[in-house]
Design an enzyme around this catalytic site. Sequence first.
Site, PDB file in Angstrom:
ATOM      1  N   LYS A  12      99.052  47.962 -57.774  1.00 51.69           N
ATOM      2  CA  LYS A  12      99.274  47.905 -56.312  1.00 51.69           C
ATOM      3  C   LYS A  12     100.726  48.276 -55.980  1.00 51.69           C
ATOM      4  O   LYS A  12     101.304  49.111 -56.643  1.00 51.69           O
ATOM      5  CB  LYS A  12      98.908  46.521 -55.776  1.00 51.69           C
ATOM      6  CG  LYS A  12      97.546  46.033 -56.261  1.00 51.69           C
ATOM      7  CD  LYS A  12      97.028  44.902 -55.439  1.00 51.69           C
ATOM      8  CE  LYS A  12      95.767  44.336 -56.073  1.00 51.69           C
ATOM      9  NZ  LYS A  12      94.896  43.715 -55.127  1.00 51.69           N
ATOM     10  N   HIS A  97      89.770  52.252 -52.589  1.00 47.91           N
ATOM     11  CA  HIS A  97      90.072  50.833 -52.831  1.00 47.91           C
ATOM     12  C   HIS A  97      89.966  50.092 -51.494  1.00 47.91           C
ATOM     13  O   HIS A  97      90.355  50.625 -50.452  1.00 47.91           O
ATOM     14  CB  HIS A  97      91.470  50.682 -53.424  1.00 47.91           C
ATOM     15  CG  HIS A  97      91.745  49.279 -53.884  1.00 47.91           C
ATOM     16  ND1 HIS A  97      92.073  48.265 -53.015  1.00 47.91           N
ATOM     17  CD2 HIS A  97      91.696  48.709 -55.114  1.00 47.91           C
ATOM     18  CE1 HIS A  97      92.220  47.138 -53.700  1.00 47.91           C
ATOM     19  NE2 HIS A  97      92.002  47.377 -54.981  1.00 47.91           N
ATOM     20  N   GLU A  99      91.654  47.900 -50.110  1.00 47.27           N
ATOM     21  CA  GLU A  99      92.906  47.768 -49.331  1.00 47.27           C
ATOM     22  C   GLU A  99      93.199  49.065 -48.570  1.00 47.27           C
ATOM     23  O   GLU A  99      93.784  49.031 -47.484  1.00 47.27           O
ATOM     24  CB  GLU A  99      94.060  47.360 -50.262  1.00 47.27           C
ATOM     25  CG  GLU A  99      93.917  45.895 -50.677  1.00 47.27           C
ATOM     26  CD  GLU A  99      94.543  45.532 -52.005  1.00 47.27           C
ATOM     27  OE1 GLU A  99      95.353  46.322 -52.545  1.00 47.27           O
ATOM     28  OE2 GLU A  99      94.215  44.447 -52.528  1.00 47.27           O
ATOM     29  N   GLU A 169      83.952  45.993 -56.234  1.00 54.30           N
ATOM     30  CA  GLU A 169      84.976  44.993 -55.951  1.00 54.30           C
ATOM     31  C   GLU A 169      84.646  44.277 -54.642  1.00 54.30           C
ATOM     32  O   GLU A 169      84.976  44.788 -53.548  1.00 54.30           O
ATOM     33  CB  GLU A 169      86.341  45.650 -55.823  1.00 54.30           C
ATOM     34  CG  GLU A 169      86.798  46.372 -57.071  1.00 54.30           C
ATOM     35  CD  GLU A 169      88.310  46.527 -57.080  1.00 54.30           C
ATOM     36  OE1 GLU A 169      88.933  45.968 -57.971  1.00 54.30           O
ATOM     37  OE2 GLU A 169      88.850  47.169 -56.176  1.00 54.30           O
ATOM     38  N   SER A 214      89.716  39.264 -58.886  1.00 56.05           N
ATOM     39  CA  SER A 214      90.216  38.060 -59.556  1.00 56.05           C
ATOM     40  C   SER A 214      89.737  37.924 -61.002  1.00 56.05           C
ATOM     41  O   SER A 214      89.407  36.815 -61.452  1.00 56.05           O
ATOM     42  CB  SER A 214      89.875  36.811 -58.732  1.00 56.05           C
ATOM     43  OG  SER A 214      90.500  36.890 -57.453  1.00 56.05           O
TER      44      SER A 214
HETATM   45  C1  PEP Z   1      92.225  45.085 -57.291  1.00 59.42           C
HETATM   46  O1  PEP Z   1      93.265  45.257 -56.684  1.00 59.42           O
HETATM   47  O2  PEP Z   1      91.505  46.054 -57.526  1.00 59.42           O
HETATM   48  C2  PEP Z   1      91.860  43.726 -57.722  1.00 59.42           C
HETATM   49  C3  PEP Z   1      90.683  43.535 -58.248  1.00 59.42           C
HETATM   50  O3  PEP Z   1      92.800  42.722 -57.524  1.00 59.42           O
HETATM   51  P1  PEP Z   1      92.767  41.237 -58.141  1.00 59.42           P
HETATM   52  O4  PEP Z   1      92.413  41.362 -59.615  1.00 59.42           O
HETATM   53  O5  PEP Z   1      94.160  40.723 -57.965  1.00 59.42           O
HETATM   54  O6  PEP Z   1      91.746  40.472 -57.398  1.00 59.42           O
END
Ligand code: PEP
Length: 253
Positions: A12, A97, A99, A169, A214
Site C-alpha cells: 500500500k 483493488h 481501495e 478480498e 486480514s
Molecule cells: C490488501 O490490501 O489487499 C489486504 C488484504 O490488506 P490486509 O491484509 O491488511 O487486510
Amino acid sequence: MAGKKFICGNWKMYRTAAEAGALAREVRAAAEPYADKVEVAIVPPFTALWAAGVELKGSRIGLGAQDVFWETQGAFTGEVSAPMLVDAGCRYVLAGHSERRQFFGDTDEAVRKKTRAALAAGLHPIVCVGETLPERESGRTLEVVGRQVRAALAGLDAGEIARLTVAYEPVWAIGTGKTATSEQAQEVHAALRAILRELAPAAADAIRILYGGSVKPDNAAELLSQPDVDGALVGGASLKALDFTGIIQGATR
Ligand code: PEP
C-alpha cells in the site's frame, strides 16, 4: 486446483525507497528457502519499485505494482503505464483493488481496461474483487463478485485469462482484523472458479484465486487449506518480514 500457492504482499502507501530496499532484502532472505514450493511477490509503492527491484535481482521473488493506467503514454499527469512498470522490473500488477474502487473511483470498466493493458504489456494482472458488508448482509456476495470478475475479463481470450490471477478480498475484511472464515472464502472461490471454467475451460483449474483480508500467520494455513484458495494477497502483515514469512510457511502445509 492450481499447483504452486502464491503469496503476494501489498505494501500500500507505506515505505520510502530506502525502507523498501531494506524490507525487500529481508523478505528475499526469509522467503527464498520456500521458493520451490511457494511463489512469492511484493508490491511496493511506485516510488520504491526500483529500490525493491534492485534487492530482488537474481532471486525468485517477484515484483509488482499496485495500479496501472491503460494508455501506454501521453498527457495523463500522475499516471503510470504498463510498459513503464515492465521497465521498472515488474512482473505483476494489481487491478481493481477495493481501495482504488472505493477512494479513487475505479469502475468495473476501468478495471477491465487496466487488466487488458497489463496483459498487452506482458504483465500478469491480479484482478481484485470483493463485496462490501452491506452487500454480504443482503445476500449479494456472489452476484457482486461475479459481476466484477466477468466485467474485468470481458473480451479476453482464454490464453489471456490463463495469465492472470484473481484475488477475492471482502472489503469488510481488509485492514479490519476481521477475516472471512475458511468456509466463506471457499464458497466464493468455488463460485469464481465456476465462472473461470465458463470463460476459459482449459485454463480455469490452473488459475490462482487468492484470498485477501486480514491474513496473518495464525490464520493463513487454515484459509490456504481450502481446495480453491490458491494463495493470499496480504496487506498489513506483508510489512513485517517475520509475519510475511509466517504466512508463506502456512502455504507449505
Ligand atoms: C490488501 O490490501 O489487499 C489486504 C488484504 O490488506 P490486509 O491484509 O491488511 O487486510
